[in-house]
Write a protein that holds these residues in place. Structure first.
Motif, PDB file in Angstrom:
ATOM      1  N   SER A  84      47.211  25.949  94.268  1.00  0.00           N
ATOM      2  CA  SER A  84      46.998  26.164  92.826  1.00  0.00           C
ATOM      3  C   SER A  84      46.684  24.821  92.156  1.00  0.00           C
ATOM      4  CB  SER A  84      48.238  26.804  92.201  1.00  0.00           C
ATOM      5  OG  SER A  84      49.310  25.893  92.216  1.00  0.00           O
ATOM      6  N   SER A  85      46.410  24.851  90.862  1.00  0.00           N
ATOM      7  CA  SER A  85      45.969  23.616  90.226  1.00  0.00           C
ATOM      8  C   SER A  85      47.103  22.590  90.150  1.00  0.00           C
ATOM      9  CB  SER A  85      45.415  23.913  88.831  1.00  0.00           C
ATOM     10  OG  SER A  85      46.454  24.388  88.012  1.00  0.00           O
ATOM     11  N   LEU A  86      46.714  21.319  90.211  1.00  0.00           N
ATOM     12  CA  LEU A  86      47.658  20.206  90.198  1.00  0.00           C
ATOM     13  C   LEU A  86      47.352  19.325  88.989  1.00  0.00           C
ATOM     14  CD1 LEU A  86      49.765  18.284  91.610  1.00  0.00           C
ATOM     15  CD2 LEU A  86      47.837  17.333  92.889  1.00  0.00           C
ATOM     16  N   ILE A  87      48.379  19.069  88.171  1.00  0.00           N
ATOM     17  CA  ILE A  87      48.187  18.215  87.000  1.00  0.00           C
ATOM     18  C   ILE A  87      48.903  16.885  87.224  1.00  0.00           C
ATOM     19  CG2 ILE A  87      48.768  17.947  84.544  1.00  0.00           C
ATOM     20  CD1 ILE A  87      47.983  20.852  84.158  1.00  0.00           C
ATOM     21  N   VAL A  88      48.186  15.792  86.993  1.00  0.00           N
ATOM     22  CA  VAL A  88      48.740  14.446  87.194  1.00  0.00           C
ATOM     23  C   VAL A  88      48.926  13.789  85.833  1.00  0.00           C
ATOM     24  CG1 VAL A  88      48.411  12.213  88.333  1.00  0.00           C
ATOM     25  CG2 VAL A  88      47.470  14.295  89.386  1.00  0.00           C
ATOM     26  N   LEU A  89      50.147  13.313  85.554  1.00  0.00           N
ATOM     27  CA  LEU A  89      50.445  12.664  84.276  1.00  0.00           C
ATOM     28  C   LEU A  89      50.423  11.150  84.443  1.00  0.00           C
ATOM     29  CD1 LEU A  89      53.377  14.936  83.025  1.00  0.00           C
ATOM     30  CD2 LEU A  89      50.936  15.180  82.588  1.00  0.00           C
ATOM     31  N   LEU A  90      49.622  10.500  83.601  1.00  0.00           N
ATOM     32  CA  LEU A  90      49.433   9.053  83.712  1.00  0.00           C
ATOM     33  C   LEU A  90      49.716   8.409  82.359  1.00  0.00           C
ATOM     34  CD1 LEU A  90      48.482   6.581  85.275  1.00  0.00           C
ATOM     35  CD2 LEU A  90      46.151   7.415  85.150  1.00  0.00           C
ATOM     36  N   GLN A  91      50.844   7.704  82.275  1.00  0.00           N
ATOM     37  CA  GLN A  91      51.315   7.189  80.992  1.00  0.00           C
ATOM     38  C   GLN A  91      50.640   5.878  80.582  1.00  0.00           C
ATOM     39  OE1 GLN A  91      55.046   5.919  83.510  1.00  0.00           O
ATOM     40  NE2 GLN A  91      55.597   5.828  81.366  1.00  0.00           N
ATOM     41  N   ASP A  92      50.950   5.447  79.373  1.00  0.00           N
ATOM     42  CA  ASP A  92      50.472   4.191  78.796  1.00  0.00           C
ATOM     43  C   ASP A  92      51.192   3.018  79.473  1.00  0.00           C
ATOM     44  OD1 ASP A  92      49.169   2.478  77.065  1.00  0.00           O
ATOM     45  OD2 ASP A  92      50.220   3.145  75.263  1.00  0.00           O
ATOM     46  N   ARG A  93      50.787   1.801  79.098  1.00  0.00           N
ATOM     47  CA  ARG A  93      51.399   0.595  79.633  1.00  0.00           C
ATOM     48  C   ARG A  93      52.603   0.228  78.766  1.00  0.00           C
ATOM     49  NH1 ARG A  93      47.230  -4.299  80.096  1.00  0.00           N
ATOM     50  NH2 ARG A  93      46.940  -3.702  77.937  1.00  0.00           N
ATOM     51  N   GLY A  94      53.673  -0.288  79.368  1.00  0.00           N
ATOM     52  CA  GLY A  94      54.846  -0.682  78.584  1.00  0.00           C
ATOM     53  C   GLY A  94      56.074  -0.818  79.453  1.00  0.00           C
ATOM     54  N   VAL A  95      57.240  -0.959  78.810  1.00  0.00           N
ATOM     55  CA  VAL A  95      58.482  -1.117  79.584  1.00  0.00           C
ATOM     56  C   VAL A  95      58.975   0.226  80.116  1.00  0.00           C
ATOM     57  CG1 VAL A  95      59.288  -3.178  78.383  1.00  0.00           C
ATOM     58  CG2 VAL A  95      59.862  -0.933  77.464  1.00  0.00           C
ATOM     59  N   ILE A 198      46.069  13.994  82.865  1.00  0.00           N
ATOM     60  CA  ILE A 198      46.336  13.802  81.436  1.00  0.00           C
ATOM     61  C   ILE A 198      46.740  12.338  81.314  1.00  0.00           C
ATOM     62  CG2 ILE A 198      47.737  14.474  79.451  1.00  0.00           C
ATOM     63  CD1 ILE A 198      48.151  17.216  80.808  1.00  0.00           C
ATOM     64  N   ALA A 199      45.910  11.548  80.634  1.00  0.00           N
ATOM     65  CA  ALA A 199      46.093  10.096  80.625  1.00  0.00           C
ATOM     66  C   ALA A 199      46.207   9.558  79.209  1.00  0.00           C
ATOM     67  CB  ALA A 199      44.924   9.429  81.352  1.00  0.00           C
ATOM     68  N   HIS A 200      47.281   8.814  78.947  1.00  0.00           N
ATOM     69  CA  HIS A 200      47.563   8.288  77.603  1.00  0.00           C
ATOM     70  C   HIS A 200      47.343   6.776  77.549  1.00  0.00           C
ATOM     71  CE1 HIS A 200      50.741   7.320  74.322  1.00  0.00           C
ATOM     72  NE2 HIS A 200      49.617   7.673  73.746  1.00  0.00           N
ATOM     73  N   GLY A 201      46.686   6.309  76.491  1.00  0.00           N
ATOM     74  CA  GLY A 201      46.553   4.868  76.256  1.00  0.00           C
ATOM     75  C   GLY A 201      45.920   4.126  77.424  1.00  0.00           C
ATOM     76  N   TYR A 202      46.641   3.141  77.949  1.00  0.00           N
ATOM     77  CA  TYR A 202      46.138   2.343  79.076  1.00  0.00           C
ATOM     78  C   TYR A 202      45.927   3.214  80.319  1.00  0.00           C
ATOM     79  CZ  TYR A 202      45.576  -1.722  82.137  1.00  0.00           C
ATOM     80  OH  TYR A 202      45.071  -2.649  83.018  1.00  0.00           O
TER      81      TYR A 202
END
Length: 306
Positions: A84-95, A198-202
């Motif tokens: 089935s579909s796979l969603i990858v979460l990729l966050q912004d840069r930071g601590v 789904i990619a946020h910021g950096y």
């Protein structure tokens, strides 16, 4: 402090939200206090990913020796085996680490807005699988974690910078390297025919870097990308590769912090880009939670079109 039933951070005695300026005009002491809180939040979010979302912690590099510093990421139980579909979460840069869109947002607005948990829950509810990357976990301090976070150790570290030795984690020394490692060893080998990011910021810049480095693999396996306030630069990063630019225009959409209502088109003069729409908020930290439903609606429609 603790999180209440609504997931808001509140003082246990006063029920007030977190006070940054706790020690009057002592910036450094306040900063240290906030760092300790940040560390506690990180541990708590990790716990929620495992206990509530039932995700598995995967250590990398996979061939690490016993005493080698390792990083890790999280994935749902059948992330690699399920078709089935796979969603990858990729966050912004930071601590902040895996499972968080932004630490400040967690402190001021709560878990619902600052963590990736609503995205994970929604993915799993729609019978998809999820991988939560940990792109900011790049170095280990030779002093033990416990020692490092005690106030005296912080004080000592501040006075003698030489005593700290940061060792890069192999395969994860930068957000770009971490994402490529997880792609090469896990995502690219997964049974999922339909992968979305789904990619946020950096994180958006990091995804475009992956696309450039693993062009055909990514183009063949990824059906859609939702950027949120992305820092990517198509002209600069793709070196004017027409195939990549065309792919981005066709398979990506970006939500940006803006005063317009959610999903209304926002003109972008800056870059040759994918369609850009409003996130429905002007606050950068709230953008992910504000466009959560719009993003899943978009991913559903692109998967259907595919």
């Amino acid at each position: 402090y603790d999180f209440n039933i609504k997931g808001e951070l509140r003082h246990l005695d006063t029920n007030e939200s977190f006070v940054f300026n706790y020690y009057k005009n002592a910036h450094e002491q306040n900063h240290k206090r906030y760092q300790v809180l940040g560390h506690r939040i990180t541990q708590y979010v990790y716990e929620l990913l495992e206990r509530v979302c039932m995700l598995q912690k995967v250590y990398i590099p996979t061939d690490a020796t016993e005493d080698e510093p390792r990083s890790f990421f999280y994935m749902s139980k059948n992330a690699l085996a399920s078709s089935s579909s796979l969603i990858v979460l990729l966050q912004d840069r930071g601590v902040f680490r895996a499972g968080q869109w932004g630490q400040r947002t967690i402190v001021s607005e709560g878990l619902e807005h600052g963590t990736q948990i609503p995205f994970i829950t929604m993915t799993l509810q729609s019978h998809g699988e999820v991988i939560v990357l940990n792109p900011n976990d790049n170095f280990v301090n030779l002093k033990s974690e416990k020692e490092r976070l005690s106030f005296s150790a912080m004080e000592e570290a501040r006075t003698s910078t030489q005593s700290i030795c940061w060792i890069p984690k192999r395969g994860s020394s930068s957000p770009e390297e971490h994402t490529m490692y997880v792609w090469d060893h896990f995502i690219s080998k997964s049974a999922a025919k339909n992968v979305a990011f789904i990619a946020h910021g950096y994180g958006g810049l990091v995804f475009v870097d992956l696309l450039v480095q693993r062009k055909w693999e990514v183009m063949n396996k990824v059906y859609s990308v939702a950027f949120i306030d992305s820092m990517h630069n198509i002209r600069h990063q793709t070196r004017n590769d027409p195939q990549i630019q065309e792919w981005i225009q066709k398979y990506c959409r970006e939500w940006v912090s803006n005063s317009k209502p959610l999903d209304k088109a926002v003109g972008s003069l800056l870059k040759v880009n994918c369609p850009t729409v409003s996130a429905g908020t002007e606050k950068y930290g709230l953008a992910p939670s504000c466009c959560l439903h719009a993003i899943f609606k978009y991913l559903k429609s692109t998967l259907k079109a595919k």
